[in-house]
Design an enzyme around this catalytic site. Sequence first.
Site, PDB file in Angstrom:
ATOM      1  N   CYS A  75      42.749  46.562  42.113  1.00 15.91           N
ATOM      2  CA  CYS A  75      41.954  45.732  41.215  1.00 15.91           C
ATOM      3  C   CYS A  75      41.283  46.668  40.217  1.00 15.91           C
ATOM      4  CB  CYS A  75      40.908  44.917  41.980  1.00 15.91           C
ATOM      5  SG  CYS A  75      39.797  43.997  40.895  1.00 15.91           S
ATOM      6  N   HIS A 169      52.913  42.043  38.596  1.00 17.63           N
ATOM      7  CA  HIS A 169      52.548  41.218  37.447  1.00 17.63           C
ATOM      8  C   HIS A 169      53.797  40.705  36.748  1.00 17.63           C
ATOM      9  CE1 HIS A 169      48.185  42.063  37.250  1.00 17.63           C
ATOM     10  NE2 HIS A 169      48.549  43.174  37.858  1.00 17.63           N
ATOM     11  N   GLU A 218      45.372  34.987  38.723  1.00 14.56           N
ATOM     12  CA  GLU A 218      45.504  36.038  39.721  1.00 14.56           C
ATOM     13  C   GLU A 218      45.964  35.497  41.077  1.00 14.56           C
ATOM     14  OE1 GLU A 218      42.896  39.363  40.048  1.00 14.56           O
ATOM     15  OE2 GLU A 218      41.712  38.695  38.333  1.00 14.56           O
ATOM     16  N   CYS A 227      41.063  40.534  34.188  1.00 11.69           N
ATOM     17  CA  CYS A 227      41.857  41.183  35.229  1.00 11.69           C
ATOM     18  C   CYS A 227      42.274  42.549  34.703  1.00 11.69           C
ATOM     19  CB  CYS A 227      43.087  40.347  35.585  1.00 11.69           C
ATOM     20  SG  CYS A 227      44.205  41.133  36.771  1.00 11.69           S
ATOM     21  N   GLY A 230      45.895  43.313  35.199  1.00  6.78           N
ATOM     22  CA  GLY A 230      46.618  42.396  34.324  1.00  6.78           C
ATOM     23  C   GLY A 230      46.600  42.856  32.879  1.00  6.78           C
TER      24      GLY A 230
END
Length: 289
Positions: A75, A169, A218, A227, A230
């Site tokens: 993260c 992703h 997410e 994110c 992301g």
Amino acid sequence: MHIRFTKMQGAGNDFVVLDETRGRLGLNTAQYRFLADRHFGVGADQILTVRPSPAPGLDFEYVIHNADGGEVEHCGNGARCFVRYVRDKGLTDKNTVRVKVQQGEIELSMNPDGRVTVNMGAPVFDWERVPFNPIGLISDQVNGWPVFDLALGDLGIARVGVVSMGNPHAVQRVDDVAAFPVLAQGPLIENHPAFPKRVNAGFMQILSRSQIKLRVFERGSGETLACGTGACAAVVAGIRQGWLDSRVDVQTHGGVLTIEWAGQADSPVMMTGPATPVFEGSIDVPDTL
């Protein structure tokens, strides 16, 4: 169980941070889910745990649980909050720390302006490591990079670039991210059978070669205000397809993240953004849920 916590946010992506440097709390999946619950618990997109160094050359271990209680690999917004937390709590006096995450190591640095830069490591394009199974999918090449069509039933086709930033992703380009049906497509992409461990769904609108807007649905948390991984994945996908330059400001609902990538497969992705404490507290976590 009575535990202390710190609530933090990075570009609106919010976290409960726990200190396990002096001993494990031993929380289970349901208890992590309780902490993340915005009605009965503290409320957060993810739970971040600080643990002692597991090996020489590392300062800490960084463990992440999503709002659904499941442990995840990485993260990025949380990583920025992580280094701000260990500095603020006096757990280290270093400006740069190296930490273990589930699938490797990352380096985090405090900047003089209070923002945090995270060396997110090189992007992963190997399908087995993402993980991603493209068998049976229609594919094409954009600027020499493969993209894939995901069938979403009544919602049509999502053409995505696939990359891992320590977590998987699938990024698609859209004309107007504000009007796009992110909440409808997001769960379908997240749970598409091509992704055996599910996937984070990114929706990218390109404003210029150095600026994009981004929304991310997410895995295990739903749409979040920002994110970090992301944002990195979207910029990498945009650079690989020839749309973006090497330094890009990513506008999310929660704020702006700056992503830099030189474009070589082994080049690390650098992410810079805010990390802000919100409040501290304590909470009784039920032993059984």
